[in-house]
Design a protein around this motif. Structure first.
Motif, PDB file in Angstrom:
ATOM      1  N   VAL A  27       0.859  -1.180   0.000  1.00  0.00           N
ATOM      2  CA  VAL A  27       0.000   0.000   0.000  1.00  0.00           C
ATOM      3  C   VAL A  27       0.895   1.228   0.000  1.00  0.00           C
ATOM      4  O   VAL A  27       1.840   1.322   0.783  1.00  0.00           O
ATOM      5  N   LYS A  28       0.589   2.161  -0.879  1.00  0.00           N
ATOM      6  CA  LYS A  28       1.362   3.402  -0.991  1.00  0.00           C
ATOM      7  C   LYS A  28       0.398   4.562  -1.229  1.00  0.00           C
ATOM      8  O   LYS A  28      -0.748   4.348  -1.615  1.00  0.00           O
ATOM      9  N   PRO A  29       0.878   5.785  -1.049  1.00  0.00           N
ATOM     10  CA  PRO A  29       0.040   6.928  -1.429  1.00  0.00           C
ATOM     11  C   PRO A  29      -0.116   6.951  -2.950  1.00  0.00           C
ATOM     12  O   PRO A  29       0.835   6.609  -3.672  1.00  0.00           O
ATOM     13  N   LEU A  34      -3.252  11.126  -9.818  1.00  0.00           N
ATOM     14  CA  LEU A  34      -4.498  10.423  -9.500  1.00  0.00           C
ATOM     15  C   LEU A  34      -5.300  11.124  -8.411  1.00  0.00           C
ATOM     16  O   LEU A  34      -6.471  10.827  -8.221  1.00  0.00           O
ATOM     17  N   LYS A  35      -4.676  12.058  -7.705  1.00  0.00           N
ATOM     18  CA  LYS A  35      -5.370  12.682  -6.577  1.00  0.00           C
ATOM     19  C   LYS A  35      -5.479  14.205  -6.662  1.00  0.00           C
ATOM     20  O   LYS A  35      -6.223  14.794  -5.898  1.00  0.00           O
ATOM     21  N   GLN A  36      -4.791  14.851  -7.567  1.00  0.00           N
ATOM     22  CA  GLN A  36      -4.820  16.311  -7.656  1.00  0.00           C
ATOM     23  C   GLN A  36      -5.670  16.775  -8.831  1.00  0.00           C
ATOM     24  O   GLN A  36      -5.730  16.117  -9.867  1.00  0.00           O
ATOM     25  N   ASN A  40     -12.331  13.031  -8.037  1.00  0.00           N
ATOM     26  CA  ASN A  40     -12.261  11.599  -7.779  1.00  0.00           C
ATOM     27  C   ASN A  40     -11.482  11.333  -6.506  1.00  0.00           C
ATOM     28  O   ASN A  40     -10.629  12.120  -6.098  1.00  0.00           O
ATOM     29  N   TYR A  41     -11.781  10.201  -5.889  1.00  0.00           N
ATOM     30  CA  TYR A  41     -11.135   9.825  -4.633  1.00  0.00           C
ATOM     31  C   TYR A  41     -10.554   8.424  -4.781  1.00  0.00           C
ATOM     32  O   TYR A  41     -11.233   7.521  -5.269  1.00  0.00           O
ATOM     33  N   VAL A  42      -9.301   8.275  -4.393  1.00  0.00           N
ATOM     34  CA  VAL A  42      -8.626   6.975  -4.444  1.00  0.00           C
ATOM     35  C   VAL A  42      -8.422   6.503  -3.002  1.00  0.00           C
ATOM     36  O   VAL A  42      -7.467   6.905  -2.344  1.00  0.00           O
ATOM     37  N   ILE A  87       4.804  10.155 -12.057  1.00  0.00           N
ATOM     38  CA  ILE A  87       4.116  10.428 -13.311  1.00  0.00           C
ATOM     39  C   ILE A  87       3.422   9.165 -13.804  1.00  0.00           C
ATOM     40  O   ILE A  87       4.071   8.148 -14.039  1.00  0.00           O
ATOM     41  N   VAL A  88       2.112   9.243 -13.940  1.00  0.00           N
ATOM     42  CA  VAL A  88       1.343   8.129 -14.493  1.00  0.00           C
ATOM     43  C   VAL A  88       1.408   8.256 -16.011  1.00  0.00           C
ATOM     44  O   VAL A  88       0.876   9.199 -16.590  1.00  0.00           O
TER      45      VAL A  88
END
Length: 119
Positions: A27-29, A34-36, A40-42, A87-88
């Motif tokens: 589990v990682k942040p 994906l969050k900024q 949406n919420y991860v 970077i995704v």
């Protein structure tokens, strides 16, 4: 080879490697993108390294609007490839039975429940 075939092939390979204990999930942040700048919420992001590539799988909750000011939350799963620093470079968010299986396996492994049970 088309995009869907590549995605399914990657997921299948990750399932095989997870079953063989050749792939460790933690589990990682979630990565920045994906969050900024999104509503949406991860709630859960799990990452592993496969062939020197960071692979993330995650649960994502999104607002589904039924009217201009009425909405409910929907859930989906995603898989992504992450390059340093955060970077995704590739991602897919859609329902897939194989991705659900991989997510459940990774979540079980990352939870550490086998260690808690002394296994």
């Amino acid at each position: 080879m088309d995009f869907n075939s590549e995605k399914e092939q990657l997921i299948t390979q990750l399932i095989r490697e997870t079953i063989a204990n050749n792939l460790t999930w933690a589990v990682k942040p979630p990565p920045y993108s994906l969050k900024q700048a999104t509503e949406n919420y991860v709630p859960l992001y799990i990452e592993g390294e496969y062939r020197n590539t960071r692979i993330g799988i995650y649960e994502i909750r999104q607002k589904y609007f039924t009217d201009i000011d009425e909405y409910h939350w929907t859930e989906n799963l995603g898989i992504c490839i992450v390059q340093d620093p955060e970077i995704v470079v590739w991602q897919v968010e859609e329902y897939s039975p194989a991705l659900k299986e991989l997510f459940n396996m990774a979540r079980h492994q990352a939870s550490g429940i086998r260690g808690i049970l002394g296994m």
